[in-house]
Design a protein around this motif. Structure first.
Motif, mmCIF file in Angstrom:
data_model
loop_
_atom_site.group_PDB
_atom_site.id
_atom_site.type_symbol
_atom_site.label_atom_id
_atom_site.label_comp_id
_atom_site.label_asym_id
_atom_site.label_seq_id
_atom_site.Cartn_x
_atom_site.Cartn_y
_atom_site.Cartn_z
ATOM 1 N N ILE A 1 66.217 75.752 57.370
ATOM 2 C CA ILE A 1 67.599 75.518 56.942
ATOM 3 C C ILE A 1 67.837 76.174 55.584
ATOM 4 O O ILE A 1 68.911 76.706 55.319
ATOM 5 C CB ILE A 1 67.957 74.012 56.946
ATOM 6 C CG1 ILE A 1 69.461 73.803 56.766
ATOM 7 C CG2 ILE A 1 67.248 73.241 55.869
ATOM 8 C CD1 ILE A 1 70.274 74.141 57.947
ATOM 9 N N LEU A 2 66.805 76.185 54.729
ATOM 10 C CA LEU A 2 66.957 76.860 53.437
ATOM 11 C C LEU A 2 67.106 78.365 53.622
ATOM 12 O O LEU A 2 67.942 79.001 52.981
ATOM 13 C CB LEU A 2 65.750 76.556 52.542
ATOM 14 C CG LEU A 2 65.720 75.134 51.980
ATOM 15 C CD1 LEU A 2 64.481 74.914 51.143
ATOM 16 C CD2 LEU A 2 66.960 74.880 51.152
ATOM 17 N N LEU B 1 70.339 77.288 63.658
ATOM 18 C CA LEU B 1 69.085 76.546 63.468
ATOM 19 C C LEU B 1 68.400 76.336 64.813
ATOM 20 O O LEU B 1 67.170 76.381 64.914
ATOM 21 C CB LEU B 1 69.378 75.195 62.791
ATOM 22 C CG LEU B 1 68.162 74.383 62.409
ATOM 23 C CD1 LEU B 1 67.284 75.144 61.448
ATOM 24 C CD2 LEU B 1 68.555 73.060 61.796
ATOM 25 N N GLY B 2 69.207 76.133 65.864
ATOM 26 C CA GLY B 2 68.649 75.919 67.200
ATOM 27 C C GLY B 2 67.845 77.110 67.670
ATOM 28 O O GLY B 2 66.746 76.963 68.184
ATOM 29 N N THR C 1 61.560 72.663 59.726
ATOM 30 C CA THR C 1 63.002 72.397 59.705
ATOM 31 C C THR C 1 63.574 72.647 58.319
ATOM 32 O O THR C 1 64.604 73.304 58.154
ATOM 33 C CB THR C 1 63.258 70.935 60.093
ATOM 34 O OG1 THR C 1 62.448 70.615 61.211
ATOM 35 C CG2 THR C 1 64.700 70.723 60.439
ATOM 36 N N LEU C 2 62.878 72.120 57.322
ATOM 37 C CA LEU C 2 63.330 72.258 55.936
ATOM 38 C C LEU C 2 63.353 73.731 55.519
ATOM 39 O O LEU C 2 64.326 74.219 54.946
ATOM 40 C CB LEU C 2 62.385 71.458 55.035
ATOM 41 C CG LEU C 2 62.788 71.255 53.594
ATOM 42 C CD1 LEU C 2 64.072 70.477 53.516
ATOM 43 C CD2 LEU C 2 61.707 70.519 52.839
ATOM 44 N N PHE D 1 54.792 71.523 59.738
ATOM 45 C CA PHE D 1 55.703 70.375 59.858
ATOM 46 C C PHE D 1 56.920 70.509 58.950
ATOM 47 O O PHE D 1 57.887 69.783 59.095
ATOM 48 C CB PHE D 1 54.957 69.062 59.573
ATOM 49 C CG PHE D 1 54.447 68.941 58.172
ATOM 50 C CD1 PHE D 1 55.229 68.335 57.203
ATOM 51 C CD2 PHE D 1 53.191 69.410 57.817
ATOM 52 C CE1 PHE D 1 54.780 68.209 55.910
ATOM 53 C CE2 PHE D 1 52.738 69.298 56.523
ATOM 54 C CZ PHE D 1 53.530 68.700 55.568
ATOM 55 N N LEU D 2 56.861 71.458 58.003
ATOM 56 C CA LEU D 2 58.016 71.652 57.119
ATOM 57 C C LEU D 2 59.003 72.675 57.667
ATOM 58 O O LEU D 2 59.890 73.121 56.957
ATOM 59 C CB LEU D 2 57.560 72.103 55.734
ATOM 60 C CG LEU D 2 57.024 71.004 54.819
ATOM 61 C CD1 LEU D 2 56.657 71.591 53.477
ATOM 62 C CD2 LEU D 2 58.053 69.918 54.641
ATOM 63 N N LEU E 1 64.456 77.383 65.926
ATOM 64 C CA LEU E 1 63.531 76.334 66.386
ATOM 65 C C LEU E 1 63.040 76.620 67.804
ATOM 66 O O LEU E 1 61.865 76.407 68.123
ATOM 67 C CB LEU E 1 64.211 74.967 66.331
ATOM 68 C CG LEU E 1 64.445 74.406 64.928
ATOM 69 C CD1 LEU E 1 65.350 73.191 64.985
ATOM 70 C CD2 LEU E 1 63.130 74.029 64.273
#
Lengths: 195, 230
Positions: free
Chosen positions: A80-81, A119-120, A76-77, A73-74, A123
């Motif tokens: 991006i880092l 980012l897309g 995205t975070l 669940f992390l 994901l």
């Protein structure tokens, strides 16, 4: 993954499901950096490079770090880092190793961090369950699709400069409308069966 | 802080999409039904308000050099919270918005407001700014949805409104069919329609702003004349 499957991913990412014209990922740099063909090409190359690298690294981070720890669940975070660090690293590397390319890319390089195509793509790699090779191919070809779109559109915009349009369309609106028309042309690829 | 003035700024004179030209990817991508538009708008409003408050609260402790990295971590945290909440309570919305919910992290509106407003203003004003800017974003999304849905498929409120059930939150509402969808310009529901609709909205906004600026200039001129005459 078989070669035909990889080819399918590649052609899909470049033409059929083009990142800009059918998925709307990366529209801000697409509209912001497309006033000249030269800068558009530089931006496109930088995006191809970062998208390919980010796909590879994020695949490793997700499958060998987040999944074993149960921290999906992390993502995205974490992603991006990774992307922010990667862009910073690429910037430092280019500055030392290939200063000519660094000078050509200029301000566009740090801006790639907030490009939603990058980012897309990582994901979507997770969402589509691509393996390592599939992720890298999707990242690079997605970047190539972005580059194709931005270079094509930059040449369209160089023509718009001489066009006669209503005053209230000055600047941004006329770009959006002509981008719509280019997207219409790309729709010709949709529904294409490859194999 | 003047709430009315901030509201006018957020929705009209400094609208995040139509004037500041931020966050357009999602605007064009998801505005195919009112359900998506309202859902996305409210998600951004909530995230923007939370981020504004958080950034403004810690603004005095953040070293200037790494502020962007800290902003991004704060934003990503709130986006993850909203993403998980949507998956748990409104799964239909989470499914239909797909990758665009996590992509709010790189939505320029949020980092733009953090950088331009919250860094310099106290918590209360930043809170109001989050709500008004979020409202401005939502209003544009809703206008886009209504135009594209109505002209594209002759429907109003797809997913959100159902004649039999009232307001539905599971995305099953059929909307109100105003005319047969065969007569709609289905091009507007395709990606092309996103570009075209936003382009025309932008043009309308520019024309309106120019007109009001002209009016104000004319009014100022007549006042000057009156002053001189007096």
């Amino acid at each position: 993954m078989s070669v035909t499957k990889l080819l399918e991913i590649a052609i899909g990412a470049i033409l059929i499901n083009n990142f800009i014209f059918s998925q709307f990922l990366g529209c801000c740099p697409f509209l912001g950096c497309s006033s000249k063909v030269d800068t558009a090409t530089g931006m496109g190359l930088a995006v191809v490079f970062v998208m390919g690298l980010a796909s590879a690294i994020c695949y490793v981070v997700y499958d060998f770090l987040l999944v074993p720890l149960g921290l999906e669940f992390l993502k995205t975070l974490a992603f991006i880092l990774v992307i922010a660090a990667l862009v910073q690293f690429v910037e430092m590397f280019l500055k030392k190793a290939v200063p000519s390319l660094y000078a050509a890319l200029g301000i566009y390089l740090p801006l790639i961090t907030t490009n939603c195509a990058v980012l897309g793509v990582v994901l979507l790699n997770v969402q589509n369950n691509y393996n390592f090779l599939g992720s890298v191919v999707y990242g690079i070809t997605g970047g190539l699709g972005f580059m194709l779109a931005i270079v094509l559109f930059a040449s369209v915009r160089e023509r718009i400069a001489y066009a006669d349009y209503p005053e209230c369309f000055e600047g941004f609106p006329i770009c959006l409308v002509s981008a719509g028309l280019v997207a219409l042309a790309f729709m010709g690829f949709s529904g294409m069966q490859i194999f | 802080m003047n709430f009315k003035r901030q509201l006018k700024e957020g929705v009209i004179t400094n609208n995040p999409i139509l004037v500041q030209q931020l966050g357009m990817c999602a605007t064009m991508a998801i505005t195919t039904s009112l359900f998506n538009g309202v859902g996305m708008g409210l998600s951004v409003l909530i995230i923007l308000t939370c981020c504004n408050v958080a950034v403004s609260a810690v603004r005095k402790f953040i070293p200037d050099e790494i502020r962007l990295a800290i902003f991004v971590v704060i934003i990503a945290g709130f986006v993850t919270i909203v993403d998980l909440l949507l998956q748990a309570f409104i799964p239909a919305l989470s499914e239909s918005l797909g990758v665009f919910i996590p992509l709010i992290v790189v939505n320029c509106i949020i980092i733009g407001r953090a950088e331009a407003f919250c860094q310099k203003n106290p918590v209360g004003a930043s809170f109001v700014d989050g709500i008004t800017q979020g409202l401005g974003y939502t209003v544009v999304l809703v206008i886009m949805c209504v135009i594209r849905e109505l002209l594209g498929s002759g429907r109003f409120g797809g997913g959100l409104i159902d004649l039999a059930k009232g307001i539905t939150l599971d995305g099953t509402g059929t909307g109100i069919q105003l005319f047969n969808s065969d007569y709609g310009a289905s091009i507007l529901t395709l990606p092309v329609g996103g570009f075209l609709t936003l382009g025309f909205l932008f043009a309308a906004m520019q024309a309106a702003l120019k007109k009001s600026a002209k009016k104000k200039a004319a009014a100022a001129k007549t006042e000057e004349k009156e002053d001189e005459a007096a």
